[in-house]
Design an enzyme around this catalytic site. Sequence first.
Site, mmCIF file in Angstrom:
data_model
loop_
_atom_site.group_PDB
_atom_site.id
_atom_site.type_symbol
_atom_site.label_atom_id
_atom_site.label_comp_id
_atom_site.label_asym_id
_atom_site.label_seq_id
_atom_site.Cartn_x
_atom_site.Cartn_y
_atom_site.Cartn_z
ATOM 1 N N GLU A 1 4.560 -7.573 0.154
ATOM 2 C CA GLU A 1 3.567 -6.989 1.217
ATOM 3 C C GLU A 1 2.302 -7.521 1.162
ATOM 4 O OE1 GLU A 1 0.963 -3.735 -0.251
ATOM 5 O OE2 GLU A 1 1.901 -3.266 -2.116
ATOM 6 N N LYS B 1 -5.699 -2.465 7.031
ATOM 7 C CA LYS B 1 -4.849 -2.077 6.568
ATOM 8 C C LYS B 1 -3.975 -1.086 7.170
ATOM 9 C CE LYS B 1 -4.215 1.624 2.596
ATOM 10 N NZ LYS B 1 -4.875 2.519 1.880
ATOM 11 N N VAL C 1 3.146 -0.549 1.668
ATOM 12 C CA VAL C 1 4.652 -0.433 1.083
ATOM 13 C C VAL C 1 5.339 0.281 2.419
ATOM 14 C CG1 VAL C 1 6.053 0.681 -0.374
ATOM 15 C CG2 VAL C 1 4.067 -0.348 -1.203
ATOM 16 N N ASP D 1 -4.016 14.526 0.655
ATOM 17 C CA ASP D 1 -3.880 13.190 0.527
ATOM 18 C C ASP D 1 -2.523 12.752 0.029
ATOM 19 O OD1 ASP D 1 -4.055 10.524 0.591
ATOM 20 O OD2 ASP D 1 -5.892 10.574 -0.248
ATOM 21 N N SER E 1 0.266 9.821 0.256
ATOM 22 C CA SER E 1 0.577 8.498 0.943
ATOM 23 C C SER E 1 1.779 8.674 1.919
ATOM 24 C CB SER E 1 0.798 7.577 -0.063
ATOM 25 O OG SER E 1 1.190 6.306 0.493
ATOM 26 N N ALA E 2 1.737 7.806 3.210
ATOM 27 C CA ALA E 2 3.003 7.744 3.798
ATOM 28 C C ALA E 2 4.032 6.717 3.332
ATOM 29 C CB ALA E 2 2.351 6.879 5.414
ATOM 30 N N ASP E 3 3.630 6.076 2.235
ATOM 31 C CA ASP E 3 4.842 5.107 1.684
ATOM 32 C C ASP E 3 5.906 6.527 1.106
ATOM 33 O OD1 ASP E 3 3.057 3.290 1.764
ATOM 34 O OD2 ASP E 3 2.614 3.375 -0.718
ATOM 35 N N LYS F 1 0.671 4.963 -10.632
ATOM 36 C CA LYS F 1 -0.851 5.072 -11.391
ATOM 37 C C LYS F 1 -1.395 6.412 -11.547
ATOM 38 C CE LYS F 1 -2.816 1.219 -9.803
ATOM 39 N NZ LYS F 1 -1.812 1.083 -8.680
HETATM 40 N N1 PSU Z 1 -1.431 0.738 -5.328
HETATM 41 C C1 PSU Z 1 -1.841 -0.406 -6.043
HETATM 42 N N2 PSU Z 1 -2.168 -1.427 -5.279
HETATM 43 C C2 PSU Z 1 -2.096 -1.601 -3.969
HETATM 44 C C3 PSU Z 1 -1.525 -0.318 -3.209
HETATM 45 C C4 PSU Z 1 -1.286 0.823 -4.141
HETATM 46 O O1 PSU Z 1 -1.652 -0.379 -7.129
HETATM 47 O O2 PSU Z 1 -2.424 -2.464 -3.343
HETATM 48 C C5 PSU Z 1 -1.636 -0.280 -1.775
HETATM 49 C C6 PSU Z 1 -0.191 -0.491 -1.304
HETATM 50 O O3 PSU Z 1 -0.030 -1.332 -0.065
HETATM 51 C C7 PSU Z 1 0.089 0.889 -1.182
HETATM 52 C C8 PSU Z 1 -0.873 1.505 -0.252
HETATM 53 O O4 PSU Z 1 1.283 0.970 -0.151
HETATM 54 O O5 PSU Z 1 -2.039 0.826 -1.285
HETATM 55 C C9 PSU Z 1 -1.063 2.766 -0.509
HETATM 56 O O6 PSU Z 1 -1.967 3.492 0.316
HETATM 57 P P1 PSU Z 1 -2.260 4.737 0.730
HETATM 58 O O7 PSU Z 1 -2.332 5.499 -0.562
HETATM 59 O O8 PSU Z 1 -3.758 4.826 1.461
HETATM 60 O O9 PSU Z 1 -1.162 5.228 1.466
HETATM 61 MN MN MN Z 2 -3.626 8.564 1.410
#
Ligand code: PSU
Ligand code: MN
Length: 305
Positions: free
Chosen positions: A26, A87, A107, A139, A141-143, A160
């Site tokens: 990524e 992003k 991701v 909140d 994540s869309a992941d 994490k």
């Molecule tokens: N966690 C990490 N490092 C990162 C990310 C997450 O330890 O760089 C990044 C990844 O690209 C992940 C994104 O897909 O943050 C998730 O962001 P959000 O929570 O806004 O979906």
């Molecule tokens: Mn988010």
Amino acid sequence: MLEKYLDINPEVKKALEEGRPVVALESTIISHGMPYPQNVATALAVEQIIRDNGAVPATIAILGGVLKVGLTEAEIDHLGKAGNVIKTSRRDIPFIIAKKADGATTVASTMIIAALAGVKVFATGGIGGVHREAQETFDISADLQEFAHTNVAVVCAGAKSILDIGLTLEYLETYGVPVVGFKTEELPAFYTRKSGFGVDYKVEDEKELAEAIKAKWDLGLNGGVVIANPIPEQYQMDYDTINNAIENALKEAKEQGIKGKESTPFLLAKVKEITGGASLDSNIKLVFNNAEVAAKLAVELAKLQ
Ligand code: PSU
Ligand code: MN
């Protein structure tokens, strides 16, 4: 039709045509996950580790509105330096294309573009998840939704503790996403090998993992797989040090009203600042470790095709 949007670099294309192993990477980790110049150095070193373990690396991003699979060194450097790269998660992709902009893929969007190109394995550091207090903030994540639908196996270092790990696991269970421990029964927590949470299955090696993944997709059980690979013992952080840093980062984010897509990058940068860079060192080492497992998994999967 796809060719209009997708640009697969010649080396990656040839490997895919010949059924050779390819590993996706990524780019949000480059633009928003780590500071310059460590981000670029890490991205290039990760590509080398993938090659050393028998696969072809394909770093993914959107450049000038084109979905790129496999970047040049200059393109990786640009992403690491630019500062204005957006992003880009699932919702953003069509608009980054229309605006001919540069997008760093999360991701979720890396999984989407990898799947479009036919890349089955992806290595990263950490995935997004259900944030703490998501009951209030929504909140998530869309992941996680991407894992529910898109057929890519993602090697990461667990979840994490900026996230609510328990709720993240519940969400993945609901959507039928397997969470696999690579040689571990306990889900690693990114900077540390332990989280207090179990995984669904422990696998002993890349071959067993490849067999399970092939069976999943052969049977039409669509969706991704979370492969949790613990940070090597010698690089893990002290449990209390990292958790204090995370608590403080979360507090600061709340005070400053950080939300939406800014949340994860803010927390990562704060944790790094609070730990005086120690978390960045661990972060880099665990990504290297994941790249190795992902490459070996891609090799085993290629043998089964
Ligand atoms: N966690 C990490 N490092 C990162 C990310 C997450 O330890 O760089 C990044 C990844 O690209 C992940 C994104 O897909 O943050 C998730 O962001 P959000 O929570 O806004 O979906
Ligand atoms: Mn988010």
